[in-house]
Scaffold this motif. Structure first.
Motif, PDB file in Angstrom:
ATOM      1  N   SER A 129     -27.626  76.607 -21.353  1.00  0.00           N
ATOM      2  CA  SER A 129     -27.837  77.673 -22.334  1.00  0.00           C
ATOM      3  C   SER A 129     -28.666  78.786 -21.707  1.00  0.00           C
ATOM      4  N   ASP A 151     -20.417  75.031 -28.821  1.00  0.00           N
ATOM      5  CA  ASP A 151     -20.859  73.732 -29.332  1.00  0.00           C
ATOM      6  C   ASP A 151     -20.583  72.658 -28.293  1.00  0.00           C
ATOM      7  N   GLN A 152     -21.577  71.850 -27.983  1.00  0.00           N
ATOM      8  CA  GLN A 152     -21.326  70.670 -27.155  1.00  0.00           C
ATOM      9  C   GLN A 152     -20.978  69.511 -28.083  1.00  0.00           C
ATOM     10  N   HIS A 179     -16.969  70.897 -24.599  1.00  0.00           N
ATOM     11  CA  HIS A 179     -17.671  72.097 -25.057  1.00  0.00           C
ATOM     12  C   HIS A 179     -16.642  72.997 -25.748  1.00  0.00           C
ATOM     13  N   THR A 183     -23.566  68.039 -30.694  1.00  0.00           N
ATOM     14  CA  THR A 183     -24.846  67.476 -30.255  1.00  0.00           C
ATOM     15  C   THR A 183     -25.785  68.548 -29.733  1.00  0.00           C
ATOM     16  N   ASN A 184     -25.254  69.749 -29.493  1.00  0.00           N
ATOM     17  CA  ASN A 184     -26.064  70.793 -28.883  1.00  0.00           C
ATOM     18  C   ASN A 184     -25.335  72.118 -29.102  1.00  0.00           C
ATOM     19  N   VAL A 185     -26.094  73.203 -29.302  1.00  0.00           N
ATOM     20  CA  VAL A 185     -25.488  74.536 -29.422  1.00  0.00           C
ATOM     21  C   VAL A 185     -26.051  75.405 -28.311  1.00  0.00           C
ATOM     22  N   LYS A 186     -25.155  76.070 -27.592  1.00  0.00           N
ATOM     23  CA  LYS A 186     -25.588  76.858 -26.435  1.00  0.00           C
ATOM     24  C   LYS A 186     -25.084  78.286 -26.545  1.00  0.00           C
ATOM     25  N   SER A 224     -20.925  81.797 -27.852  1.00  0.00           N
ATOM     26  CA  SER A 224     -21.572  80.642 -28.496  1.00  0.00           C
ATOM     27  C   SER A 224     -20.707  79.412 -28.290  1.00  0.00           C
ATOM     28  N   ASN A 265     -19.861  65.256 -28.793  1.00  0.00           N
ATOM     29  CA  ASN A 265     -19.776  63.896 -28.266  1.00  0.00           C
ATOM     30  C   ASN A 265     -18.369  63.351 -28.554  1.00  0.00           C
TER      31      ASN A 265
END
Ligand code: FDA
Length: 497
Positions: free
Chosen positions: A2, A260-261, A242, A269-272, A258, A263
């Motif tokens: 990120s 989104d990661q 991603h 699980t994560n936003v970058k 933008s 699973n």
């Protein structure tokens, strides 16, 4: 990571994205590819990366708890089964009037498709891409695409003796007896490997029912061709699992992307966010169209023009089976990789692949996937109430395609004294008219973009995938998607970088 700043970000790792990444890297540009699906480079507990159509497990479908097999009935019984929810390889994406099948993972559709690598007849090219000069395509970019993809033809002498192609030989006989031209169709499968499978000297893949959920051996997917070459430059990074959710102009220039990661349950699980000087939309016809329509409608990219989301077609896909007499068995061992087709495009608007029905037993059935000149086109639009993008295709819009396919199979049935199978798509249902494998359009070349894929209103944003093609390629689409990407990226590298 990120906050990173990259010169080029590519959304998606299918044909368009892989061509863009390779050619940009060769020109000395660092490229970051973002892919919502998995890497598909690690074997599962059975030692294989991909599962077979004969025994689908969680690896088969994108975030489903039950399979959604394109051929969903056999002998009139539904054959779908429960699976655990997982970021599997084949997405059966449902819109109101059609299910659109797409590959998910590094390699996009090349992971799940039949590998049929067909260049349209030159006489049909002005219908396929009216704004593109055919000379440059047939002299330069189609040959370049065929070479890059590793396209080859079956050994015609071996074909005559291979039990796994009995179904194709029956297809040829019936086409010929009704006066239709039949011919071999090129493929990216390694034909030498296929011979070894048939001879029993190599681990079976095409001869073990592997196709829709990936081939473990033999098929030259993009992972083995363009993407391998791109990685070898040392300039290409790929982030699997991603998903890009937004691309917005950044204050100091370039675009904020933008991401989104995910699973393997599909949870975020994560936003970058990443800053990119240039962004290539290569998320496929549906993926790219959905992003652009949403970004325009929600005011993130308001200058995109009104052509965005329009001109979507199903490449006229319809499927059907025919019931043969007992003297025309099609074989209990059928290669999943088709090698032939019946051409009635000019007279009847249909090109039919002689397709396998690899169920492991003799069915006395001939099966076909037809590509037809169905003129219907649909449009994507933003639905603010649901927060999703809709597609207005209606099931009844398949009828012109069915009528065109019937120009071939009604005639063959009349000549052979045979009938259509009615047990493959339901109970007493002849036509597989609920799906497409070949989504095309939604950001049409020279309409939503300029004649090289540059998006109107936003310097540095490009479309480079099947969404550029206005709904039909007259044959299977990936060679044309690849060749058009080769043409466009060459121009963009020469003039924009
Ligand atoms: P493609 O769909 O290949 O790639 C797009 C990628 O972007 C995907 O990997 C996707 O996961 C990813 N993506 C989407 N949205 C994203 C986001 N927001 N963020 C990050 N990543 C995102 N064609 C042919 O010529 N011969 C054949 O034999 C067949 N057979 C066939 C069988 C089946 C079952 C299918 C489903 C399809 C075929 N096809 C085919 C069609 C062919 O595979 C298809 O036309 C191409 O893969 C399309 O190439 P694109 O580059 O447009 O997108």
């Amino acid at each position: 990571a990120s906050g990173e700043h990259v010169p080029v970000l590519v959304i998606g790792t299918g044909y368009g994205g892989s061509v863009a990444a390779l050619r940009l890297a060769q020109a000395g540009v660092d490229v970051h590819m973002i892919e919502m699906g998995m890497a598909w480079d690690t074997p599962g507990s059975d030692g294989k990366i991909f599962c077979s159509t004969l025994n689908p497990d969680q690896r088969s479908y994108w975030l489903r708890t039950k399979t959604k097999q394109p051929l969903n009935y056999f002998l009139g019984f539904p054959i779908d089964r429960d699976i655990s929810r997982y970021t599997g390889i084949l997405d059966a994406e449902e819109f109101s009037g059609i299910t659109v099948y797409q590959g998910r993972g590094v390699g996009g559709g090349s992971l799940v498709n039949g590998g049929m690598a067909v260049t349209p007849k030159r006489e049909n090219f002005s219908f396929v891409l009216p704004s593109v000069n055919p000379d440059e395509m047939y002299d330069t970019y189609y040959p370049r695409a065929n070479a890059g993809l590793g396209v080859g033809l079956i050994d015609s002498a071996w074909f005559e003796s291979a039990s796994a192609y009995q179904y194709s030989r029956v297809g040829r006989k019936h086409a010929g007896r009704s006066g239709f031209p039949w011919g071999f169709v090129p493929n990216v499968y390694d034909w030498d490997y296929m011979k070894q499978e048939q001879a029993g000297t190599a681990t079976k893949s095409a001869l073990a029912g592997e196709i829709l959920y990936g081939n473990n051996y033999g098929k030259k997917s993009l992972q083995k061709t363009y993407i391998a070459q791109a990685k070898a430059t040392g300039r290409v990074t790929i982030s699997p699992l991603h998903r890009v959710t937004s691309v917005a102009p950044a204050a100091g220039g370039g675009y904020t992307v933008s991401i989104d990661q995910l699973n393997t349950n599909g949870d975020v699980t994560n936003v970058k966010t990443v800053l990119a000087d240039r962004v290539f939309f290569a998320a496929g016809s549906v993926g790219t169209s959905k992003l652009l329509v949403k970004l325009k409608a929600t005011g993130v990219l308001p200058l995109l023009n009104d052509e965005v989301g329009k001109g979507w077609g199903d490449n006229g896909n319809v499927m059907c089976g025919r019931a043969n007499w007992l003297w025309d068995p099609t074989g209990s061992l059928q290669s999943t990789i088709p090698c032939s087709g019946i051409d009635n495009w000019t007279a009847g608007g249909a090109f039919a692949e002689v397709a396998p029905l690899p169920v492991g037993i003799e069915t006395f059935a001939s099966f076909y996937l037809s590509i037809t000149k169905n003129p219907n086109r649909a449009q994507f639009s933003w639905n603010a109430a649901t927060g999703k993008v809709d597609l207005n295709w209606q099931t009844a819009w398949k009828q012109p395609g069915i009528d065109m396919a019937k120009t071939i199979f009604d005639k063959i049935n009349a000549k052979e004294g045979t009938i259509y199978r009615t047990d493959l798509f339901g109970v007493y249902k002849i036509w597989g008219d609920h799906l497409t494998y070949h989504p095309l359009g939604g950001a049409v070349l020279n309409k939503a973009t300029d004649n090289y894929g540059r998006l109107a209103g936003y310097p540095g944003l490009y479309v480079i995938d099947g969404s550029l093609i206005p709904g039909n390629t007259s044959v299977n689409p990936f060679v044309t998607i690849t060749a058009l990407a080769e043409r466009n990226i060459e121009k963009i590298i020469a003039t924009d970088l």
